[in-house]
Motif scaffolding. Structure first.
Motif, mmCIF file in Angstrom:
data_model
loop_
_atom_site.group_PDB
_atom_site.id
_atom_site.type_symbol
_atom_site.label_atom_id
_atom_site.label_comp_id
_atom_site.label_asym_id
_atom_site.label_seq_id
_atom_site.Cartn_x
_atom_site.Cartn_y
_atom_site.Cartn_z
ATOM 1 N N PHE A 190 0.831 -1.199 0.000
ATOM 2 C CA PHE A 190 0.000 0.000 0.000
ATOM 3 C C PHE A 190 0.869 1.253 0.000
ATOM 4 C CE2 PHE A 190 -2.539 3.284 2.106
ATOM 5 C CZ PHE A 190 -3.663 3.281 1.292
ATOM 6 N N SER A 191 1.936 1.246 0.794
ATOM 7 C CA SER A 191 2.842 2.390 0.843
ATOM 8 C C SER A 191 3.540 2.605 -0.497
ATOM 9 C CB SER A 191 3.894 2.193 1.937
ATOM 10 O OG SER A 191 3.285 2.047 3.189
ATOM 11 N N ILE A 192 3.978 1.528 -1.123
ATOM 12 C CA ILE A 192 4.613 1.637 -2.433
ATOM 13 C C ILE A 192 3.620 2.150 -3.467
ATOM 14 C CG2 ILE A 192 5.660 0.308 -4.315
ATOM 15 C CD1 ILE A 192 6.908 -1.479 -2.136
ATOM 16 N N GLY A 193 2.373 1.694 -3.381
ATOM 17 C CA GLY A 193 1.338 2.168 -4.301
ATOM 18 C C GLY A 193 1.075 3.651 -4.148
ATOM 19 N N ILE A 194 0.986 4.124 -2.909
ATOM 20 C CA ILE A 194 0.785 5.550 -2.659
ATOM 21 C C ILE A 194 1.985 6.348 -3.176
ATOM 22 C CG2 ILE A 194 0.613 7.295 -0.834
ATOM 23 C CD1 ILE A 194 -1.977 5.853 -1.290
ATOM 24 N N ALA A 195 3.192 5.853 -2.911
ATOM 25 C CA ALA A 195 4.397 6.544 -3.382
ATOM 26 C C ALA A 195 4.420 6.612 -4.903
ATOM 27 C CB ALA A 195 5.644 5.835 -2.856
ATOM 28 N N ALA A 196 4.061 5.531 -5.581
ATOM 29 C CA ALA A 196 4.052 5.523 -7.046
ATOM 30 C C ALA A 196 3.035 6.522 -7.589
ATOM 31 C CB ALA A 196 3.750 4.119 -7.566
ATOM 32 N N LEU A 197 1.871 6.599 -6.970
ATOM 33 C CA LEU A 197 0.870 7.572 -7.414
ATOM 34 C C LEU A 197 1.339 9.001 -7.185
ATOM 35 C CD1 LEU A 197 -2.446 5.862 -6.266
ATOM 36 C CD2 LEU A 197 -1.627 6.184 -8.602
ATOM 37 N N LEU A 198 1.964 9.251 -6.051
ATOM 38 C CA LEU A 198 2.467 10.592 -5.769
ATOM 39 C C LEU A 198 3.592 10.987 -6.726
ATOM 40 C CD1 LEU A 198 2.461 10.644 -1.869
ATOM 41 C CD2 LEU A 198 0.955 11.889 -3.411
ATOM 42 N N ILE A 199 4.492 10.051 -6.978
ATOM 43 C CA ILE A 199 5.593 10.326 -7.904
ATOM 44 C C ILE A 199 5.055 10.621 -9.300
ATOM 45 C CG2 ILE A 199 7.563 9.295 -9.101
ATOM 46 C CD1 ILE A 199 8.175 7.855 -6.415
ATOM 47 N N SER A 200 4.095 9.836 -9.760
ATOM 48 C CA SER A 200 3.540 10.080 -11.094
ATOM 49 C C SER A 200 2.823 11.417 -11.161
ATOM 50 C CB SER A 200 2.595 8.953 -11.503
ATOM 51 O OG SER A 200 1.407 8.990 -10.724
ATOM 52 N N ALA A 201 2.126 11.789 -10.101
ATOM 53 C CA ALA A 201 1.431 13.078 -10.093
ATOM 54 C C ALA A 201 2.421 14.234 -10.125
ATOM 55 C CB ALA A 201 0.536 13.180 -8.860
ATOM 56 N N VAL A 202 3.494 14.120 -9.350
ATOM 57 C CA VAL A 202 4.493 15.187 -9.315
ATOM 58 C C VAL A 202 5.202 15.298 -10.658
ATOM 59 C CG1 VAL A 202 6.675 15.898 -8.250
ATOM 60 C CG2 VAL A 202 4.814 15.093 -6.820
ATOM 61 N N ILE A 203 5.543 14.175 -11.269
ATOM 62 C CA ILE A 203 6.211 14.199 -12.578
ATOM 63 C C ILE A 203 5.288 14.790 -13.628
ATOM 64 C CG2 ILE A 203 7.070 12.752 -14.458
ATOM 65 C CD1 ILE A 203 8.206 10.878 -12.324
ATOM 66 N N PHE A 204 4.006 14.443 -13.572
ATOM 67 C CA PHE A 204 3.069 14.919 -14.581
ATOM 68 C C PHE A 204 2.789 16.415 -14.428
ATOM 69 C CE2 PHE A 204 -1.117 15.444 -16.557
ATOM 70 C CZ PHE A 204 -0.830 14.914 -17.802
ATOM 71 N N VAL A 205 2.700 16.890 -13.194
ATOM 72 C CA VAL A 205 2.345 18.287 -12.944
ATOM 73 C C VAL A 205 3.539 19.216 -13.171
ATOM 74 C CG1 VAL A 205 1.587 19.908 -11.173
ATOM 75 C CG2 VAL A 205 0.463 17.704 -11.396
ATOM 76 N N ILE A 206 4.708 18.844 -12.646
ATOM 77 C CA ILE A 206 5.902 19.667 -12.864
ATOM 78 C C ILE A 206 6.895 18.860 -13.686
ATOM 79 C CG2 ILE A 206 5.562 21.007 -10.759
ATOM 80 C CD1 ILE A 206 7.690 19.399 -9.399
ATOM 81 N N ASP A 207 7.919 19.491 -14.165
ATOM 82 C CA ASP A 207 8.861 18.805 -15.044
ATOM 83 C C ASP A 207 9.790 17.861 -14.279
ATOM 84 O OD1 ASP A 207 10.211 20.843 -13.806
ATOM 85 O OD2 ASP A 207 11.474 21.305 -15.516
ATOM 86 N N SER A 208 10.502 17.028 -15.028
ATOM 87 C CA SER A 208 11.345 16.000 -14.422
ATOM 88 C C SER A 208 12.507 16.601 -13.638
ATOM 89 C CB SER A 208 11.872 15.058 -15.491
ATOM 90 O OG SER A 208 12.622 15.782 -16.452
ATOM 91 N N HIS A 209 13.056 17.704 -14.113
ATOM 92 C CA HIS A 209 14.186 18.330 -13.424
ATOM 93 C C HIS A 209 13.766 18.830 -12.036
ATOM 94 C CE1 HIS A 209 18.089 20.200 -13.145
ATOM 95 N NE2 HIS A 209 17.521 21.334 -12.794
ATOM 96 N N SER A 210 12.631 19.467 -11.957
ATOM 97 C CA SER A 210 12.137 19.943 -10.659
ATOM 98 C C SER A 210 11.791 18.779 -9.741
ATOM 99 C CB SER A 210 10.909 20.832 -10.855
ATOM 100 O OG SER A 210 11.240 21.964 -11.606
ATOM 101 N N THR A 211 11.210 17.721 -10.303
ATOM 102 C CA THR A 211 10.890 16.531 -9.508
ATOM 103 C C THR A 211 12.159 15.927 -8.929
ATOM 104 O OG1 THR A 211 9.003 16.072 -10.928
ATOM 105 C CG2 THR A 211 9.785 14.276 -9.557
#
Length: 78
Positions: A12-33
């Motif tokens: 569950f923790s890995i799933g939440i982390a994966a969703l958060l990472i994908s949201a951050v990458i999608f919303v801001i660019d990869s360099h900022s992430t």
């Protein structure tokens, strides 16, 4: 029974982390992430280096493409 509960919590923790990472990458660019996570790791574990040359347009496009898979994997784990 404790092992099964621990496994569920970890997945569950890995799933939440994966969703958060994908949201951050999608919303801001990869360099900022990369800079955000580099700062978090530096705070938690000490200096870990920089993100390199992730501000190139091709890298940003590729990382945004893979963010969809991060979201899919995170959703599958949940």
């Amino acid at each position: 029974m404790k092992i099964l509960t621990l496994t569920k919590v970890m997945l569950f923790s890995i799933g939440i982390a994966a969703l958060l990472i994908s949201a951050v990458i999608f919303v801001i660019d990869s360099h900022s992430t990369a800079n955000v996570f580099s700062s978090i790791f530096a705070f938690a574990f000490g200096e870990v280096g920089n993100s390199g040359k992730l501000d190139h347009v091709n890298v940003d496009f590729e990382v945004r493409f893979y963010s969809v898979f991060w979201a899919a994997y995170g959703g599958a784990l949940l």
